[in-house]
Design a protein around this motif. Structure first.
Motif, PDB file in Angstrom:
ATOM      1  N   PHE A 136       0.971  -1.144   0.001  1.00  0.00           N
ATOM      2  CA  PHE A 136      -0.453  -0.084  -0.060  1.00  0.00           C
ATOM      3  C   PHE A 136       0.422   1.556   0.536  1.00  0.00           C
ATOM      4  CE2 PHE A 136      -1.901   3.586   1.964  1.00  0.00           C
ATOM      5  CZ  PHE A 136      -3.732   3.326   0.901  1.00  0.00           C
ATOM      6  N   ALA A 137       2.060   1.175   0.471  1.00  0.00           N
ATOM      7  CA  ALA A 137       2.156   2.631   0.909  1.00  0.00           C
ATOM      8  C   ALA A 137       3.574   2.729  -0.876  1.00  0.00           C
ATOM      9  CB  ALA A 137       4.187   2.498   1.416  1.00  0.00           C
ATOM     10  N   VAL A 138       3.411   1.721  -1.402  1.00  0.00           N
ATOM     11  CA  VAL A 138       3.962   2.176  -2.468  1.00  0.00           C
ATOM     12  C   VAL A 138       2.749   2.774  -3.619  1.00  0.00           C
ATOM     13  CG1 VAL A 138       4.756   1.407  -5.259  1.00  0.00           C
ATOM     14  CG2 VAL A 138       6.089   0.079  -2.772  1.00  0.00           C
ATOM     15  N   VAL A 139       1.482   2.553  -3.302  1.00  0.00           N
ATOM     16  CA  VAL A 139       0.638   2.813  -4.167  1.00  0.00           C
ATOM     17  C   VAL A 139       0.148   4.290  -4.050  1.00  0.00           C
ATOM     18  CG1 VAL A 139      -2.193   2.557  -4.535  1.00  0.00           C
ATOM     19  CG2 VAL A 139      -0.507   0.371  -3.831  1.00  0.00           C
ATOM     20  N   ALA A 140       0.458   4.155  -2.945  1.00  0.00           N
ATOM     21  CA  ALA A 140       0.159   6.021  -1.717  1.00  0.00           C
ATOM     22  C   ALA A 140       1.073   6.859  -2.574  1.00  0.00           C
ATOM     23  CB  ALA A 140       0.517   5.280  -0.507  1.00  0.00           C
ATOM     24  N   ALA A 141       2.263   5.999  -3.270  1.00  0.00           N
ATOM     25  CA  ALA A 141       3.548   7.071  -3.851  1.00  0.00           C
ATOM     26  C   ALA A 141       3.459   7.538  -5.222  1.00  0.00           C
ATOM     27  CB  ALA A 141       4.588   6.426  -2.977  1.00  0.00           C
ATOM     28  N   LEU A 142       2.672   6.087  -5.600  1.00  0.00           N
ATOM     29  CA  LEU A 142       2.048   6.976  -6.433  1.00  0.00           C
ATOM     30  C   LEU A 142       0.889   7.632  -6.678  1.00  0.00           C
ATOM     31  CD1 LEU A 142       1.813   5.277  -9.682  1.00  0.00           C
ATOM     32  CD2 LEU A 142       0.179   3.558  -9.099  1.00  0.00           C
ATOM     33  N   ALA A 143      -0.005   7.649  -5.840  1.00  0.00           N
ATOM     34  CA  ALA A 143      -1.252   9.070  -6.002  1.00  0.00           C
ATOM     35  C   ALA A 143      -0.071   9.660  -5.795  1.00  0.00           C
ATOM     36  CB  ALA A 143      -2.013   8.231  -4.922  1.00  0.00           C
ATOM     37  N   VAL A 144       1.190  10.266  -4.494  1.00  0.00           N
ATOM     38  CA  VAL A 144       1.180  11.069  -4.776  1.00  0.00           C
ATOM     39  C   VAL A 144       1.936  11.546  -5.540  1.00  0.00           C
ATOM     40  CG1 VAL A 144       3.247  11.942  -3.518  1.00  0.00           C
ATOM     41  CG2 VAL A 144       1.094  10.763  -2.048  1.00  0.00           C
ATOM     42  N   GLY A 145       2.799  11.016  -6.722  1.00  0.00           N
ATOM     43  CA  GLY A 145       3.479  11.232  -7.798  1.00  0.00           C
ATOM     44  C   GLY A 145       3.052  12.234  -8.556  1.00  0.00           C
ATOM     45  N   LEU A 146       1.041  11.091  -8.857  1.00  0.00           N
ATOM     46  CA  LEU A 146       0.283  12.302  -9.656  1.00  0.00           C
ATOM     47  C   LEU A 146      -0.453  13.325  -8.793  1.00  0.00           C
ATOM     48  CD1 LEU A 146      -2.189   9.034 -10.410  1.00  0.00           C
ATOM     49  CD2 LEU A 146      -0.417  10.217 -12.268  1.00  0.00           C
ATOM     50  N   VAL A 147      -0.392  13.611  -7.807  1.00  0.00           N
ATOM     51  CA  VAL A 147      -1.250  14.609  -7.729  1.00  0.00           C
ATOM     52  C   VAL A 147       0.415  15.945  -7.252  1.00  0.00           C
ATOM     53  CG1 VAL A 147      -1.908  16.001  -5.811  1.00  0.00           C
ATOM     54  CG2 VAL A 147      -3.241  13.577  -6.375  1.00  0.00           C
ATOM     55  N   ALA A 148       1.340  15.111  -7.031  1.00  0.00           N
ATOM     56  CA  ALA A 148       2.111  16.052  -6.656  1.00  0.00           C
ATOM     57  C   ALA A 148       3.123  16.897  -8.334  1.00  0.00           C
ATOM     58  CB  ALA A 148       2.884  15.595  -5.626  1.00  0.00           C
ATOM     59  N   ARG A 193       5.461  14.593  -9.796  1.00  0.00           N
ATOM     60  CA  ARG A 193       6.274  14.047 -10.218  1.00  0.00           C
ATOM     61  C   ARG A 193       6.721  12.773 -10.575  1.00  0.00           C
ATOM     62  NH1 ARG A 193       8.865  16.388  -5.417  1.00  0.00           N
ATOM     63  NH2 ARG A 193       7.963  18.548  -4.429  1.00  0.00           N
ATOM     64  N   PRO A 194       7.070  13.084 -12.129  1.00  0.00           N
ATOM     65  CA  PRO A 194       6.823  11.954 -12.658  1.00  0.00           C
ATOM     66  C   PRO A 194       8.770  10.959 -12.527  1.00  0.00           C
ATOM     67  CG  PRO A 194       7.998  14.128 -13.666  1.00  0.00           C
ATOM     68  CD  PRO A 194       7.573  14.437 -12.306  1.00  0.00           C
ATOM     69  N   GLY A 195       9.091  11.295 -11.911  1.00  0.00           N
ATOM     70  CA  GLY A 195      10.153  10.672 -11.110  1.00  0.00           C
ATOM     71  C   GLY A 195       9.720   9.420  -9.989  1.00  0.00           C
ATOM     72  N   LEU A 196       9.578  10.118  -9.506  1.00  0.00           N
ATOM     73  CA  LEU A 196       8.247   9.393  -8.011  1.00  0.00           C
ATOM     74  C   LEU A 196       7.054   8.471  -8.984  1.00  0.00           C
ATOM     75  CD1 LEU A 196       8.045   8.679  -5.160  1.00  0.00           C
ATOM     76  CD2 LEU A 196       6.216  10.993  -5.234  1.00  0.00           C
ATOM     77  N   LEU A 197       6.519   8.494  -9.616  1.00  0.00           N
ATOM     78  CA  LEU A 197       5.387   8.532 -10.833  1.00  0.00           C
ATOM     79  C   LEU A 197       5.834   6.836 -10.620  1.00  0.00           C
ATOM     80  CD1 LEU A 197       2.209   8.126 -11.110  1.00  0.00           C
ATOM     81  CD2 LEU A 197       3.219   9.274 -13.242  1.00  0.00           C
ATOM     82  N   THR A 198       7.113   7.328 -11.697  1.00  0.00           N
ATOM     83  CA  THR A 198       7.728   6.007 -12.706  1.00  0.00           C
ATOM     84  C   THR A 198       8.212   5.188 -11.384  1.00  0.00           C
ATOM     85  OG1 THR A 198       7.929   7.545 -14.541  1.00  0.00           O
ATOM     86  CG2 THR A 198       9.050   5.556 -14.515  1.00  0.00           C
ATOM     87  N   ARG A 199       9.254   5.591 -10.757  1.00  0.00           N
ATOM     88  CA  ARG A 199       9.627   4.626  -9.234  1.00  0.00           C
ATOM     89  C   ARG A 199       8.563   3.485  -8.685  1.00  0.00           C
ATOM     90  NH1 ARG A 199      13.798   8.360  -6.359  1.00  0.00           N
ATOM     91  NH2 ARG A 199      14.270   6.473  -5.202  1.00  0.00           N
ATOM     92  N   ALA A 200       7.489   4.350  -8.270  1.00  0.00           N
ATOM     93  CA  ALA A 200       6.428   4.092  -7.856  1.00  0.00           C
ATOM     94  C   ALA A 200       5.803   2.757  -8.733  1.00  0.00           C
ATOM     95  CB  ALA A 200       5.295   4.519  -7.169  1.00  0.00           C
ATOM     96  N   ALA A 201       5.491   3.109  -9.618  1.00  0.00           N
ATOM     97  CA  ALA A 201       4.885   2.048 -10.913  1.00  0.00           C
ATOM     98  C   ALA A 201       6.044   1.016 -11.376  1.00  0.00           C
ATOM     99  CB  ALA A 201       3.952   2.617 -12.252  1.00  0.00           C
ATOM    100  N   ARG A 202       6.997   1.161 -11.005  1.00  0.00           N
ATOM    101  CA  ARG A 202       8.018   0.133 -12.144  1.00  0.00           C
ATOM    102  C   ARG A 202       8.004  -0.647 -10.439  1.00  0.00           C
ATOM    103  NH1 ARG A 202      11.788   2.767 -13.368  1.00  0.00           N
ATOM    104  NH2 ARG A 202      13.005   3.893 -11.650  1.00  0.00           N
ATOM    105  N   LEU A 203       8.331  -0.156  -8.971  1.00  0.00           N
ATOM    106  CA  LEU A 203       8.070  -1.029  -8.387  1.00  0.00           C
ATOM    107  C   LEU A 203       7.084  -1.591  -8.105  1.00  0.00           C
ATOM    108  CD1 LEU A 203       9.499  -1.975  -5.664  1.00  0.00           C
ATOM    109  CD2 LEU A 203       9.073  -0.348  -4.774  1.00  0.00           C
TER     110      LEU A 203
END
Length: 333
Positions: A151-163, A165-175
């Motif tokens: 779930f923490a990675v899922v939440a990071a994916l949501a944060v990447g979308l809202v904030a 942050r393409p780098g955060l979004l990519t890393r979360a989806a890849r992980l």
């Protein structure tokens, strides 16, 4: 309340300390000249209300201290002093409604590093879920949900979308993709070994499973629960109530679906694969979508609170200036 530990370049320390002291939402300001060695500078510590944290951190960022110095944010478990209560009353809004974006984004980056322990926990959770399918044990399903760290990675994916942050979004989806692939692959190997040893048969997966059959039969309620769990999980993280995450872990069916997918693949129950994959996808998509909406709503509501606070501050600005000589304090600009 939150504690801020700052390393400030010596020439700018006095100005920073003066501004913090003048803010009625900040207390326990401590200045240690020349105490920091890396980076070099003065150490400044203070306690600030959660409602004012974003204002103070935003001002520190504009002053360049995020680049030229250092900023560390820590939660305070309790501040049972009269002074702390007075500082809290000076801040507008409720502490749980405040989003400290710097902390949220920093924590999100920390969750997408992809440690070996993350892969290990997810693999163990998926394997436990596969055993739960074989034994038709709802207790093991709950255990697998709690062990799963996704779930923490899922939440990071949501944060990447809202904030944004393409780098955060990519890393979360890849992980997420890589970790579930690894967990399902390793569980598949273990299930194939168990089948070769005669421990698992096709009938164990395709037979009646009154307690765990829902794992590969997604329905409308699967999406509803995923959305509700996503909202609750993001609220618990942004509000500093991580103990509520256990309930979120028990609510979503990502790990059990992955376990059912691996086991069905191992024993040849191919008709269950689409359902298990759909259950996994529905839960992940629902949590991400709910997390994005929750963050956007929180940000919008807090902006309204902040705007109202600023309008009120502008209305009494003249009074604050007149009272400055008698000890009144002005907030961070």
């Amino acid at each position: 309340m939150l504690n801020l530990r700052l390393v400030v370049p010596a020439p700018r320390a006095e100005a920073v300390v003066a501004t913090l002291v003048d803010d009625p939402r900040v207390t326990d300001v401590v200045h240690l000249p020349g105490a920091a060695l890396r980076p070099l500078g003065d150490v400044v510590s203070c306690d600030v209300t959660r409602e004012a944290a974003s204002d103070v951190l935003g001002w520190l960022r504009r002053e360049g201290l995020f680049d030229e110095g250092s900023v560390v944010i820590s939660d305070l478990s309790a501040a049972p002093s009269v002074n702390a209560r007075e500082v809290e009353r000076a801040a507008t809004g409720a502490p749980d409604d405040a989003i400290i974006w710097d902390a949220v984004v920093d924590n999100a980056y920390g969750e997408v590093r992809g440690s070996y322990s993350f892969y290990a926990f997810l693999t163990l959770a998926v394997t436990i879920a596969a055993v739960a399918v074989v034994t038709d044990s709802s207790i093991l399903v709950v255990g697998a949900m709690v062990v799963g760290p996704e779930f923490a990675v899922v939440a990071a994916l949501a944060v990447g979308l809202v904030a944004r942050r393409p780098g955060l979004l990519t890393r979360a989806a890849r992980l997420l993709a890589q970790s579930f692939a690894v967990a399902i692959g390793l569980t598949l190997l273990l299930a194939l070994l168990a089948r070769a040893l005669g421990w698992v048969h096709l009938e164990d997966v395709t037979g009646p499973r009154p307690l765990t059959g829902f794992v590969w039969r997604p329905d409308l309620w699967s999406a509803v629960v995923a959305v509700l769990a996503g909202c609750a999980g993001v609220l618990s993280q942004t509000g500093g109530r991580t103990n509520a995450l256990v309930g979120v872990f028990i609510s979503v069916t990502t790990v059990p679906a992955a376990g059912d997918f691996a086991l069905s693949l191992a024993v040849g129950a191919f008709d269950q694969l689409p359902g298990a994959a759909a259950q996994l996808g529905i839960n992940l998509a629902g949590m991400v979508a709910a997390g994005v909406v929750t963050l956007l709503v929180q940000r919008g509501l807090w902006r309204l609170v902040t705007q109202r606070r600023r309008r009120r501050a502008d209305g009494v600005g003249a009074q604050q200036v007149e009272g400055s000589t008698s000890g009144s304090r002005r907030p961070v600009p």
